[in-house]
Design a protein around this motif. Structure first.
Motif, PDB file in Angstrom:
ATOM      1  N   UNK A 140       0.799  -1.311  -0.118  1.00 50.01           N
ATOM      2  CA  UNK A 140       0.046  -0.097   0.004  1.00 50.01           C
ATOM      3  C   UNK A 140       0.927   1.310  -0.138  1.00 50.01           C
ATOM      4  N   UNK A 141       1.626   1.468   1.033  1.00 46.39           N
ATOM      5  CA  UNK A 141       2.522   2.713   1.121  1.00 46.39           C
ATOM      6  C   UNK A 141       3.543   2.757  -0.198  1.00 46.39           C
ATOM      7  N   UNK A 142       4.014   1.869  -0.868  1.00 51.49           N
ATOM      8  CA  UNK A 142       4.640   1.735  -1.975  1.00 51.49           C
ATOM      9  C   UNK A 142       3.912   2.463  -3.247  1.00 51.49           C
ATOM     10  N   UNK A 143       2.667   1.963  -3.148  1.00 52.73           N
ATOM     11  CA  UNK A 143       1.872   2.310  -4.248  1.00 52.73           C
ATOM     12  C   UNK A 143       1.468   3.646  -4.284  1.00 52.73           C
ATOM     13  N   UNK A 144       1.154   4.214  -3.015  1.00 50.63           N
ATOM     14  CA  UNK A 144       0.381   5.195  -2.488  1.00 50.63           C
ATOM     15  C   UNK A 144       1.450   6.518  -2.237  1.00 50.63           C
ATOM     16  N   UNK A 145       2.589   6.281  -2.041  1.00 50.91           N
ATOM     17  CA  UNK A 145       3.363   7.456  -1.634  1.00 50.91           C
ATOM     18  C   UNK A 145       3.469   8.363  -2.957  1.00 50.91           C
ATOM     19  N   UNK A 146       3.491   9.673  -2.285  1.00 49.61           N
ATOM     20  CA  UNK A 146       3.413  10.941  -3.230  1.00 49.61           C
ATOM     21  C   UNK A 146       4.800  10.932  -4.354  1.00 49.61           C
ATOM     22  N   UNK A 147       5.860  10.522  -3.465  1.00 53.02           N
ATOM     23  CA  UNK A 147       7.197  10.432  -4.342  1.00 53.02           C
ATOM     24  C   UNK A 147       7.794   8.923  -3.737  1.00 53.02           C
ATOM     25  N   UNK A 148       8.010   8.164  -4.376  1.00 51.21           N
ATOM     26  CA  UNK A 148       8.877   6.932  -4.203  1.00 51.21           C
ATOM     27  C   UNK A 148      10.171   6.942  -4.904  1.00 51.21           C
ATOM     28  N   UNK A 176      -1.691   6.050 -11.947  1.00 49.21           N
ATOM     29  CA  UNK A 176      -1.940   7.166 -11.130  1.00 49.21           C
ATOM     30  C   UNK A 176      -1.409   8.327 -10.855  1.00 49.21           C
ATOM     31  N   UNK A 177      -0.451   8.342 -11.839  1.00 55.41           N
ATOM     32  CA  UNK A 177       0.392   9.654 -11.907  1.00 55.41           C
ATOM     33  C   UNK A 177       1.091  10.194 -10.753  1.00 55.41           C
ATOM     34  N   UNK A 178       1.633   8.999 -10.065  1.00 56.41           N
ATOM     35  CA  UNK A 178       2.552   9.194  -8.800  1.00 56.41           C
ATOM     36  C   UNK A 178       3.958   9.423  -9.210  1.00 56.41           C
ATOM     37  N   UNK A 179       4.702  10.306  -8.581  1.00 56.38           N
ATOM     38  CA  UNK A 179       5.985  10.458  -9.123  1.00 56.38           C
ATOM     39  C   UNK A 179       7.166   9.407  -8.534  1.00 56.38           C
ATOM     40  N   UNK A 180       7.764   8.909  -9.482  1.00 58.75           N
ATOM     41  CA  UNK A 180       8.721   7.703  -8.983  1.00 58.75           C
ATOM     42  C   UNK A 180      10.107   8.201  -9.681  1.00 58.75           C
ATOM     43  N   UNK A 181      11.311   7.798  -8.552  1.00 56.17           N
ATOM     44  CA  UNK A 181      12.554   8.097  -9.198  1.00 56.17           C
ATOM     45  C   UNK A 181      13.195   6.901  -9.038  1.00 56.17           C
TER      46      UNK A 181
END
Ligand SMILES: [Zn+2]
Length: 278
Positions: A140-148, A176-181
């Motif tokens: 859950x937190x991995x998928x929903x964090x605003x920035x991962x 879900x257009x969440x930013x991932x680096x």
């Protein structure tokens, strides 16, 4: 200690066009930022990393900082994340964490850092074969964090299970257009037979998704861990030149460890496969 702006209410008065109203106080934002920073699970050795204390001594590093800063400053209106690629020790994780730090502190966003291998290990350890799902508390937190930030992508050679799990995480965040680096020691060359290519490590599907959601940023430089104690920029430049000179024609991104893993080949996970998540 009371806040001079809000008397510790968390709301401060402002006047705009002759109208008085209250907005969230700076102290509230700072406090949220501190909590969120603690929740981001950034490893101790990277917690000090900022864009300001990153050492720049060549053009690729300068470009990388410029891009990192752009992402940090435009958050949350980011079109794409970044994937820092380069040899070990050039500062990829430093920059990814610097963006994470800055975004959390300035916006109070929920950020999360994970070493990719650690993440897969945790997911695997909570996987329940009888119901073919993984603990939702982990995913859950991995998928929903605003920035991962997913550090060291490709360190674990793709197996069916790894690929499925990573695709689930990355696709959910993308949709879900969440930013991932990301950071990776592997080169992004379009050759799936080259063991040190990112493509070989993560597969076609994941690579093309990454290109959609991230700008790939190549970083070239010395391994800062080889820098002598009290060393400086000059030492880094010297080490960088030596590294370039000693570079073999074939990429050696993964080093000895990667080749050892590779020898175990497809049996590396001893995992029955299956779908992670619900
Ligand atoms: Zn206040």
């Amino acid at each position: 200690m009371s806040c001079p702006l809000c008397d510790d209410t968390g709301w401060k008065p402002v006047e705009q066009d002759g109208v008085r109203r209250v907005v969230r106080c700076d102290c509230w934002r700072e406090q949220i930022g501190r909590h969120r920073l603690a929740d981001a699970t950034i490893p101790k050795r990277y917690q000090h990393c900022t864009l300001e204390n990153f050492t720049v001594y060549n053009e690729s590093l300068e470009q990388a900082v410029v891009k990192a800063r752009r992402v940090a400053e435009s958050f949350p209106v980011n079109a794409r994340g970044l994937l820092f690629e380069g040899q070990p020790g050039v500062g990829k994780t430093h920059l990814a964490v610097a963006v994470l730090n800055q975004v959390i502190q300035t916006s109070g966003a929920r950020g999360l850092f994970y070493d990719t291998r650690d993440l897969l290990r945790v997911i695997r350890s909570t996987y329940d074969p009888s119901i073919r799902t993984t603990e939702v508390e982990i995913l859950q937190p991995v998928m929903t964090a605003d920035l991962l930030v997913l550090d060291d992508l490709g360190a674990e050679k793709t197996s069916e299970w790894v690929e499925e799990t990573m695709n689930l995480i990355v696709n959910t965040r993308y949709n879900e257009r969440r930013l991932t680096m990301f950071t990776s020691n592997y080169q992004d060359i379009p050759d799936d037979t080259e063991p040190n290519s990112l493509l070989f490590r993560i597969g076609h599907r994941m690579r093309s998704r990454l290109h959609e959601m991230c700008e790939f940023v190549q970083m070239d430089g010395a391994d800062y861990r080889e820098m002598p104690t009290n060393g400086g920029v000059d030492d880094l430049v010297t080490l960088w030149k030596m590294r370039k000179k000693s570079a073999l024609p074939a990429p050696r991104a993964g080093g000895r460890q990667a080749r050892a893993q590779l020898r175990d080949g497809k049996a590396d996970l001893k995992w029955p496969g299956g779908r992670a998540g619900s």
